[in-house]
Write a protein that holds these residues in place. Sequence first.
Motif, PDB file in Angstrom:
ATOM      1  N   GLY A   1       0.792  -1.225   0.000  1.00 26.97           N
ATOM      2  CA  GLY A   1       0.000   0.000   0.000  1.00 26.97           C
ATOM      3  C   GLY A   1       0.823   1.273   0.000  1.00 26.97           C
ATOM      4  N   ARG A   2       2.142   1.132  -0.204  1.00 30.09           N
ATOM      5  CA  ARG A   2       2.997   2.330  -0.231  1.00 30.09           C
ATOM      6  C   ARG A   2       2.929   2.991  -1.606  1.00 30.09           C
ATOM      7  N   GLU A   3       3.094   4.298  -1.632  1.00 31.46           N
ATOM      8  CA  GLU A   3       3.112   5.013  -2.913  1.00 31.46           C
ATOM      9  C   GLU A   3       4.219   4.476  -3.808  1.00 31.46           C
ATOM     10  N   ALA A   4       3.917   4.345  -5.083  1.00 33.19           N
ATOM     11  CA  ALA A   4       4.921   3.860  -6.037  1.00 33.19           C
ATOM     12  C   ALA A   4       4.608   4.444  -7.404  1.00 33.19           C
ATOM     13  N   TYR A   5       5.632   4.556  -8.225  1.00 34.47           N
ATOM     14  CA  TYR A   5       5.461   5.079  -9.587  1.00 34.47           C
ATOM     15  C   TYR A   5       5.825   3.999 -10.591  1.00 34.47           C
ATOM     16  N   VAL A   6       5.129   4.012 -11.720  1.00 38.33           N
ATOM     17  CA  VAL A   6       5.335   2.948 -12.702  1.00 38.33           C
ATOM     18  C   VAL A   6       4.971   3.475 -14.091  1.00 38.33           C
ATOM     19  N   MET A   7       5.592   2.951 -15.132  1.00 39.15           N
ATOM     20  CA  MET A   7       5.162   3.312 -16.482  1.00 39.15           C
ATOM     21  C   MET A   7       3.789   2.684 -16.697  1.00 39.15           C
ATOM     22  N   THR A   8       2.877   3.450 -17.259  1.00 36.97           N
ATOM     23  CA  THR A   8       1.511   2.930 -17.369  1.00 36.97           C
ATOM     24  C   THR A   8       0.945   3.134 -18.770  1.00 36.97           C
ATOM     25  N   LEU A   9      -0.252   2.606 -18.986  1.00 36.88           N
ATOM     26  CA  LEU A   9      -0.890   2.603 -20.318  1.00 36.88           C
ATOM     27  C   LEU A   9       0.079   2.045 -21.351  1.00 36.88           C
TER      28      LEU A   9
END
Lengths: 481, 451
Positions: free
Chosen positions: B303-311
């Motif tokens: 549940g920690r904030e994370a960033y990821v490449m999306t779409l």
Amino acid sequence: MTVKLLIESSKKGNSGIQVPLKSQFPDIDLHQTFPSEWVRESIQLPNVSEPEVVRHFTNLASLNYGVDSGFYPLGSCTMKYNPKINEKLAGLAGFTKTHPLQPDFTVQGNLYLMMHLEQLLAEITGMDAYTLLPAAGAHGELTGMMIVKDYFKHKGEAAKRTKILIPESAHGTNPASAASVGFDIVEVKSTHCGGVDVSHLKELINDQVAAIMLTNPNTAGVFETDILEIAEIMHKNGSLLYYDGANLNALLGQVRPGDMGFDIVHLNLHKTFSTPHGGGGPGSAPVGVKEYLREFLPVPVIREKKNQIANETAQSNSIGMMRLAGANFQVLVKAYLYILAMGSDGLKKASSIAVLNANYIKEKLSPFIASGVPCICMHECVLTAKELTVYGIQAKDISKRLIDYGIHPPTNYFPLIIPEALMIEPTETESKETMDHFIEIMKTIIQEAKENPALLTEAPHMTPISRPDEVKAAKDLNVTY
Amino acid sequence: MRYIPITDQDIQDMLKETNLPSIEALFQSIPSSIRFKRDLALPMPYDEMELARHAQQIASKNCTSPTFDTFIGEINYQHFIPSVIDTLSSHPSFYTAYTPYQPEVSQGTLEAIYQFQSYMTHLTGMDFSNASLYDGATATAEALYLLTTSSNKKRAVISSTLHPHLKEVIKTYAKMRDIEIEEIHSNDGTIGIHDAQNKLTDQTACFIVQIPNVFGLLEDLKPLYGQLAEKKIKLVVVILEPMVLGAVLPYDPSKVDIVCGEAQSFGMETCYGGPGLGFFTGKKEFIRKIPGRIVGKTTDKEGREAYVMTLRAREQDIRREKATSNICTNHALNALRATIYLSTVGEDGFKAIAKENIKISHYAVDRIEKETLFQVPFRKPFFNEILVKIPTPHTHEEVIRKLFEKNILISKNNIGQFFPYVGESFVISFSENHHISQIDNLILALKEVLS
């Protein structure tokens, strides 16, 4: 755990520069100068001080992993060491302060470097002429496909030659680039070594085929042994051969694309020629052609006349301009210096060791994990984790577990023709000790997969975040604060 | 060897441990008829000292500041670059990383890009920004491809007041897909509204304008919004000098579909044209069709904030020939530089710098008009550059040479070559980087070169 966004630390009155500026010029009322409704109010950029900016980005950097951090065997990406002298010299003010619209006679240094680099690349690849303009591999492919299109237009065959042949094992950019300029894609079957299925190629060949796009060594890391026959089939048919240079690192000084029969090539300077990848660019992808395609290269082209080197824009059959101006010049400087530092022996040694390293890893791991292809590999080897699927393990679980051991994962699930693929490209800039360490870690992980698969499926355990929820990212789209 | 840590002993050991006979044997799959048998004809290897000397020699053949004062813009701009940008962007963990395919070891790059997207979105007033493209022209070409594909119309209209290089790139890309490009003509420096009203029809996929335009002028799109909406024509605003956005937003963002362009101004050197920074922002409805990477915020398993490449399903490595664009490697490190730049100057600093550009350019242009024989044919709202006309019978070439003798560099583009009705002329560009003494010198030089 991530780092707090800078906007969350924003405080009115802070800035990383001196505000107000010490101006020497008369003040101006924006509302008098422009229509009032245009004048900006809030923009929602953070107001933070210089030390806060420095800490923020330094902390972000600590969440990253680069070639300088450790082993980065990302297949197909040639993550070799980026020499520091090249970074430094590409930053010389004499280069960086030049403007692309300066008169040519004031940038003779840049133009000399570019002209010389074109010649060096032509020699290394056996091509006749180069453009240095394309910004990255896919931009090079686009340029190449435009050349193919205009070549056939010039021959009056554009309406007929609508198809590009692409092996099913190819990089995704190949079909995407060809489709971008309006070609239809025809997929050629691959052999079990990732090569072109020549009998299928013979079935597909007809007068609608404009060109074939090939990577050699192919995306399974294997040399395309039928290349001469393929070239003959294509050329007899009046079709062209396009070389995707992603894997050129295997062949430097050993065999040249031009001698294999390729008509157009693109190189990835940010792979083979050691310029850093920058976390996703900038790259640079010079495109080389055989003499008869020179007239189609994009403008400007560089020419020497009367001891002056000039940018020429008047080229009647050129495909046209491909970018606002210049090239990714700073990347060119680094690649140029790399070639000078290596020389012929150095480049040959680079390809020799790159190939040796990949075979060493493959052979040492062969008792423990299956090879994806039953052939001698070149600069990268593809392993398959399919025998571990009985333990509920996929290729990506092995990759994620490697992270816990401080190693960057290899490429997964590519090429598409090999199930549960782990594509490992060590490059020549790794020591035997680093590879031995990697081999030991792989053995440990394979053992863990059998005894305690959760260690892998839950991996990584040691990173600031665990696996992110990608479904949620796409569904509850949050792409800006 | 310097960059290759494998010794001859290592080679012997590795061959022995793997039962391979020789390195040569590893290349046996290459047909011998094409094996390259001679040495490559390259210079003998340079050591580090020789490299440094050689590079310095080459660089010294260029004319740059501080010896020369440069007043060139149009597509790339020489703004001041705070020191923190070089320091931070040259952190090896940033620049020696690959594209962030492995988010667990790439949160630094991903979070930086997320902030880049946020900054660009707020600057342009759009709904989203992608993670970067190559440059301003290729970004515009991508917009053209997106809008002609999504509308199923094969026709686009551009203003003649686009920079000629931008226009050429649009035409290169358009002809590959048989997209018809029609130009709206004008003779007063900004969009010809009357001609636009005739040429913008319901067959038009999109209308592409550049602000500030080739002459440095801020276009006023207000008279066209109604017609564009009525004919369902998408509006693309191209910005090659985004520093303008610190002072004005010269369009109504609710009426614009895509704002794209070049953000080299944000912390990058001009570097002979590259690498710069293509940006692409737009309305929500296009987000699943856009070219390039985009980073999203999500959470990890805990549940920690994370960033990821999306779409990612739009992209070439997954969708292949059905991808929305062929782009793969973009300009991530340049986007990082822009992010550090905008973070450092901040909202207040950004506005101050934008205003300083206006103050200096207006001061200088007033003086050119008053004190020299050069004319400013179109004096309309402008930001930091403007078209300057050379009085007959003098030529652009002559002015370039004479200013060069006074250590002043101006653009090699004779705008009159592209727009015959303006005659011999060039665009002169200013930035906060210019000192008042440099403006004094420029005015003096402009007076002298005509005498």
